[in-house]
Design a protein around this motif. Structure first.
Motif, PDB file in Angstrom:
ATOM      1  N   PHE A  46     -47.015-105.222  -1.139  1.00 41.47           N
ATOM      2  CA  PHE A  46     -47.185-104.551   0.151  1.00 41.47           C
ATOM      3  C   PHE A  46     -46.227-103.352   0.230  1.00 41.47           C
ATOM      4  CE2 PHE A  46     -46.238-103.792   4.591  1.00 41.47           C
ATOM      5  CZ  PHE A  46     -47.433-103.994   5.258  1.00 41.47           C
ATOM      6  N   ASN A  47     -44.966-103.592  -0.121  1.00 41.52           N
ATOM      7  CA  ASN A  47     -43.963-102.522  -0.058  1.00 41.52           C
ATOM      8  C   ASN A  47     -44.241-101.406  -1.057  1.00 41.52           C
ATOM      9  OD1 ASN A  47     -42.515-103.580   2.090  1.00 41.52           O
ATOM     10  ND2 ASN A  47     -41.249-104.848   0.751  1.00 41.52           N
ATOM     11  N   ALA A  48     -44.767-101.748  -2.233  1.00 37.33           N
ATOM     12  CA  ALA A  48     -45.095-100.714  -3.225  1.00 37.33           C
ATOM     13  C   ALA A  48     -46.159 -99.767  -2.671  1.00 37.33           C
ATOM     14  CB  ALA A  48     -45.555-101.357  -4.533  1.00 37.33           C
ATOM     15  N   PHE A  49     -47.213-100.324  -2.065  1.00 37.22           N
ATOM     16  CA  PHE A  49     -48.247 -99.481  -1.453  1.00 37.22           C
ATOM     17  C   PHE A  49     -47.673 -98.707  -0.262  1.00 37.22           C
ATOM     18  CE2 PHE A  49     -51.472-102.410  -3.426  1.00 37.22           C
ATOM     19  CZ  PHE A  49     -52.231-101.442  -4.066  1.00 37.22           C
ATOM     20  N   LYS A  50     -46.986 -99.418   0.620  1.00 40.11           N
ATOM     21  CA  LYS A  50     -46.448 -98.800   1.839  1.00 40.11           C
ATOM     22  C   LYS A  50     -45.455 -97.684   1.517  1.00 40.11           C
ATOM     23  CE  LYS A  50     -43.756 -99.799   5.986  1.00 40.11           C
ATOM     24  NZ  LYS A  50     -43.009-100.807   6.728  1.00 40.11           N
ATOM     25  N   ASN A  51     -44.509 -97.956   0.625  1.00 38.08           N
ATOM     26  CA  ASN A  51     -43.496 -96.957   0.308  1.00 38.08           C
ATOM     27  C   ASN A  51     -44.090 -95.731  -0.388  1.00 38.08           C
ATOM     28  OD1 ASN A  51     -41.339 -98.291   1.533  1.00 38.08           O
ATOM     29  ND2 ASN A  51     -41.012 -99.571  -0.262  1.00 38.08           N
ATOM     30  N   SER A  52     -45.165 -95.920  -1.128  1.00 41.43           N
ATOM     31  CA  SER A  52     -45.866 -94.778  -1.732  1.00 41.43           C
ATOM     32  C   SER A  52     -46.463 -93.885  -0.643  1.00 41.43           C
ATOM     33  CB  SER A  52     -46.979 -95.261  -2.666  1.00 41.43           C
ATOM     34  OG  SER A  52     -46.459 -95.997  -3.741  1.00 41.43           O
ATOM     35  N   LEU A  53     -47.108 -94.517   0.331  1.00 41.51           N
ATOM     36  CA  LEU A  53     -47.699 -93.741   1.434  1.00 41.51           C
ATOM     37  C   LEU A  53     -46.624 -93.019   2.244  1.00 41.51           C
ATOM     38  CD1 LEU A  53     -50.426 -96.207   2.730  1.00 41.51           C
ATOM     39  CD2 LEU A  53     -50.813 -93.918   1.763  1.00 41.51           C
ATOM     40  N   ILE A  54     -45.550 -93.719   2.546  1.00 42.85           N
ATOM     41  CA  ILE A  54     -44.475 -93.108   3.333  1.00 42.85           C
ATOM     42  C   ILE A  54     -43.850 -91.942   2.583  1.00 42.85           C
ATOM     43  CG2 ILE A  54     -42.144 -93.530   4.239  1.00 42.85           C
ATOM     44  CD1 ILE A  54     -43.201 -96.357   5.046  1.00 42.85           C
ATOM     45  N   LYS A  55     -43.621 -92.103   1.271  1.00 45.51           N
ATOM     46  CA  LYS A  55     -43.026 -91.025   0.476  1.00 45.51           C
ATOM     47  C   LYS A  55     -43.967 -89.811   0.437  1.00 45.51           C
ATOM     48  CE  LYS A  55     -39.673 -90.701  -1.293  1.00 45.51           C
ATOM     49  NZ  LYS A  55     -38.445 -90.031  -0.782  1.00 45.51           N
ATOM     50  N   ALA A  56     -45.251 -90.037   0.229  1.00 50.27           N
ATOM     51  CA  ALA A  56     -46.213 -88.933   0.217  1.00 50.27           C
ATOM     52  C   ALA A  56     -46.222 -88.219   1.559  1.00 50.27           C
ATOM     53  CB  ALA A  56     -47.607 -89.447  -0.135  1.00 50.27           C
ATOM     54  N   ASP A  57     -46.178 -88.985   2.630  1.00 46.57           N
ATOM     55  CA  ASP A  57     -46.168 -88.401   3.966  1.00 46.57           C
ATOM     56  C   ASP A  57     -44.894 -87.587   4.195  1.00 46.57           C
ATOM     57  OD1 ASP A  57     -47.931 -88.327   6.315  1.00 46.57           O
ATOM     58  OD2 ASP A  57     -46.229 -89.228   7.370  1.00 46.57           O
ATOM     59  N   GLU A  58     -43.748 -88.124   3.754  1.00 42.95           N
ATOM     60  CA  GLU A  58     -42.475 -87.395   3.869  1.00 42.95           C
ATOM     61  C   GLU A  58     -42.502 -86.078   3.106  1.00 42.95           C
ATOM     62  OE1 GLU A  58     -39.527 -90.109   2.396  1.00 42.95           O
ATOM     63  OE2 GLU A  58     -39.469 -91.278   4.260  1.00 42.95           O
ATOM     64  N   LEU A  59     -43.226 -86.053   1.983  1.00 41.23           N
ATOM     65  CA  LEU A  59     -43.347 -84.833   1.174  1.00 41.23           C
ATOM     66  C   LEU A  59     -44.343 -83.836   1.779  1.00 41.23           C
ATOM     67  CD1 LEU A  59     -43.339 -86.466  -2.375  1.00 41.23           C
ATOM     68  CD2 LEU A  59     -41.549 -84.981  -1.419  1.00 41.23           C
ATOM     69  N   GLY A  60     -44.982 -84.223   2.881  1.00 36.96           N
ATOM     70  CA  GLY A  60     -45.933 -83.342   3.541  1.00 36.96           C
ATOM     71  C   GLY A  60     -47.286 -83.288   2.862  1.00 36.96           C
ATOM     72  N   LEU A  61     -47.600 -84.280   2.047  1.00 41.04           N
ATOM     73  CA  LEU A  61     -48.850 -84.278   1.289  1.00 41.04           C
ATOM     74  C   LEU A  61     -50.021 -84.695   2.162  1.00 41.04           C
ATOM     75  CD1 LEU A  61     -47.546 -85.861  -2.029  1.00 41.04           C
ATOM     76  CD2 LEU A  61     -47.477 -83.471  -1.272  1.00 41.04           C
ATOM     77  N   LYS A  62     -51.192 -84.201   1.804  1.00 40.62           N
ATOM     78  CA  LYS A  62     -52.414 -84.505   2.551  1.00 40.62           C
ATOM     79  C   LYS A  62     -53.248 -85.593   1.877  1.00 40.62           C
ATOM     80  CE  LYS A  62     -52.613 -80.576   5.391  1.00 40.62           C
ATOM     81  NZ  LYS A  62     -51.678 -81.066   6.365  1.00 40.62           N
ATOM     82  N   SER A  63     -53.084 -85.772   0.549  1.00 44.66           N
ATOM     83  CA  SER A  63     -53.913 -86.747  -0.166  1.00 44.66           C
ATOM     84  C   SER A  63     -53.107 -87.488  -1.220  1.00 44.66           C
ATOM     85  CB  SER A  63     -55.112 -86.044  -0.810  1.00 44.66           C
ATOM     86  OG  SER A  63     -54.682 -85.036  -1.704  1.00 44.66           O
ATOM     87  N   ILE A  64     -53.509 -88.736  -1.451  1.00 46.59           N
ATOM     88  CA  ILE A  64     -52.838 -89.597  -2.422  1.00 46.59           C
ATOM     89  C   ILE A  64     -53.881 -90.521  -3.038  1.00 46.59           C
ATOM     90  CG2 ILE A  64     -52.195 -91.234  -0.603  1.00 46.59           C
ATOM     91  CD1 ILE A  64     -49.667 -91.916  -2.234  1.00 46.59           C
ATOM     92  N   ALA A  65     -53.726 -90.780  -4.341  1.00 46.20           N
ATOM     93  CA  ALA A  65     -54.643 -91.679  -5.054  1.00 46.20           C
ATOM     94  C   ALA A  65     -53.859 -92.843  -5.657  1.00 46.20           C
ATOM     95  CB  ALA A  65     -55.383 -90.920  -6.151  1.00 46.20           C
ATOM     96  N   PHE A  66     -54.375 -94.042  -5.443  1.00 42.33           N
ATOM     97  CA  PHE A  66     -53.760 -95.272  -5.935  1.00 42.33           C
ATOM     98  C   PHE A  66     -54.602 -95.925  -7.017  1.00 42.33           C
ATOM     99  CE2 PHE A  66     -51.953 -95.244  -1.623  1.00 42.33           C
ATOM    100  CZ  PHE A  66     -50.656 -95.680  -1.853  1.00 42.33           C
ATOM    101  N   PRO A  67     -53.949 -96.546  -8.001  1.00 40.64           N
ATOM    102  CA  PRO A  67     -54.641 -97.502  -8.857  1.00 40.64           C
ATOM    103  C   PRO A  67     -54.512 -98.884  -8.204  1.00 40.64           C
ATOM    104  CG  PRO A  67     -52.410 -97.253  -9.639  1.00 40.64           C
ATOM    105  CD  PRO A  67     -52.549 -96.360  -8.413  1.00 40.64           C
ATOM    106  N   ALA A  68     -55.030 -99.895  -8.869  1.00 40.95           N
ATOM    107  CA  ALA A  68     -54.862-101.272  -8.399  1.00 40.95           C
ATOM    108  C   ALA A  68     -53.513-101.760  -8.938  1.00 40.95           C
ATOM    109  CB  ALA A  68     -56.016-102.143  -8.891  1.00 40.95           C
ATOM    110  N   ILE A  69     -52.454-101.497  -8.187  1.00 36.89           N
ATOM    111  CA  ILE A  69     -51.084-101.788  -8.625  1.00 36.89           C
ATOM    112  C   ILE A  69     -50.921-103.268  -8.975  1.00 36.89           C
ATOM    113  CG2 ILE A  69     -48.648-101.806  -7.912  1.00 36.89           C
ATOM    114  CD1 ILE A  69     -49.310 -99.448  -6.034  1.00 36.89           C
ATOM    115  N   SER A  70     -50.254-103.515 -10.092  1.00 34.65           N
ATOM    116  CA  SER A  70     -49.890-104.858 -10.582  1.00 34.65           C
ATOM    117  C   SER A  70     -51.053-105.674 -11.132  1.00 34.65           C
ATOM    118  CB  SER A  70     -49.149-105.679  -9.514  1.00 34.65           C
ATOM    119  OG  SER A  70     -47.833-105.210  -9.362  1.00 34.65           O
TER     120      SER A  70
END
Length: 187
Positions: free
Chosen positions: A103-127
């Motif tokens: 949960f934290n791996a997904f959440k922290n990725s989104l928060i970091k992208a948002d902090e960087l001012g990014l508009k889009s992010i792509a995830f794999p199926a982590i773990s």
């Protein structure tokens, strides 16, 4: 065929394919704590993006130490279509705190992208690779993250789950279709 869901102002897209080909501001790498990109998604990202990704990862670990499970580190994306790679350290399946760390791996990725001012992010199926998480369980955790965090995002407009292989895609489609049934949208 892609499937899409609209959560507030954020478009969430499921697609089958190669994450190194996705056009997004950031792609997420399913990483280990030492950011050694020797297999799976991580190796594919470095092969396509270039050695700069591994060099920056090594520098990050040398400065900050290993990245704890559930946390993230950021490097440039080298020759990839993305601007950044967000390295998310997921847990091994069977860890009693595994779902929380995932949960934290997904959440922290989104928060970091948002902090960087990014508009889009792509995830794999982590773990879900060598760490053994079942696709369905990973998808269930990802949905929980989306529902809990999407309202806090200021910059992210598009979240892509790029799933490698038909089995991964079908599992995510089934879970997202069930859990987000009232949020379907055209892509």
């Amino acid at each position: 065929m892609d499937a899409c869901f609209r959560l507030r102002r954020v478009l969430v897209e499921l697609r089958e394919g190669d994450i190194t080909e996705v056009e997004a501001d950031a792609i997420v790498n399913a990483a280990n704590s030492y950011l050694k990109h020797g297999g799976g998604v991580a190796l594919a990202i470095v092969k396509k993006g270039g050695d700069i990704i591994q060099r920056e990862s090594d520098e990050y670990v040398a400065r900050n130490g290993p990245v704890p499970e559930g946390q993230v580190a950021v490097t440039s994306a080298g020759k990839l279509k993305a601007r950044y790679v967000i390295h998310a350290v997921g847990p091994k399946f069977g860890d009693p705190l595994g779902d929380e760390k995932l949960f934290n791996a997904f959440k922290n990725s989104l928060i970091k992208a948002d902090e960087l001012g990014l508009k889009s992010i792509a995830f794999p199926a982590i773990s879900t690779g060598v760490y053994g998480y079942p696709y369905e369980r990973c998808a269930e955790v990802a949905v929980k993250v989306l529902l809990s965090v999407v309202g806090e995002l200021r910059n992210i407009e598009r979240i892509i789950f790029c799933l490698y292989g038909a089995e991964a895609y079908r599992s995510f489609l089934e879970v997202f279709g069930r859990e987000l049934r009232g949020y379907t949208s055209s892509c």
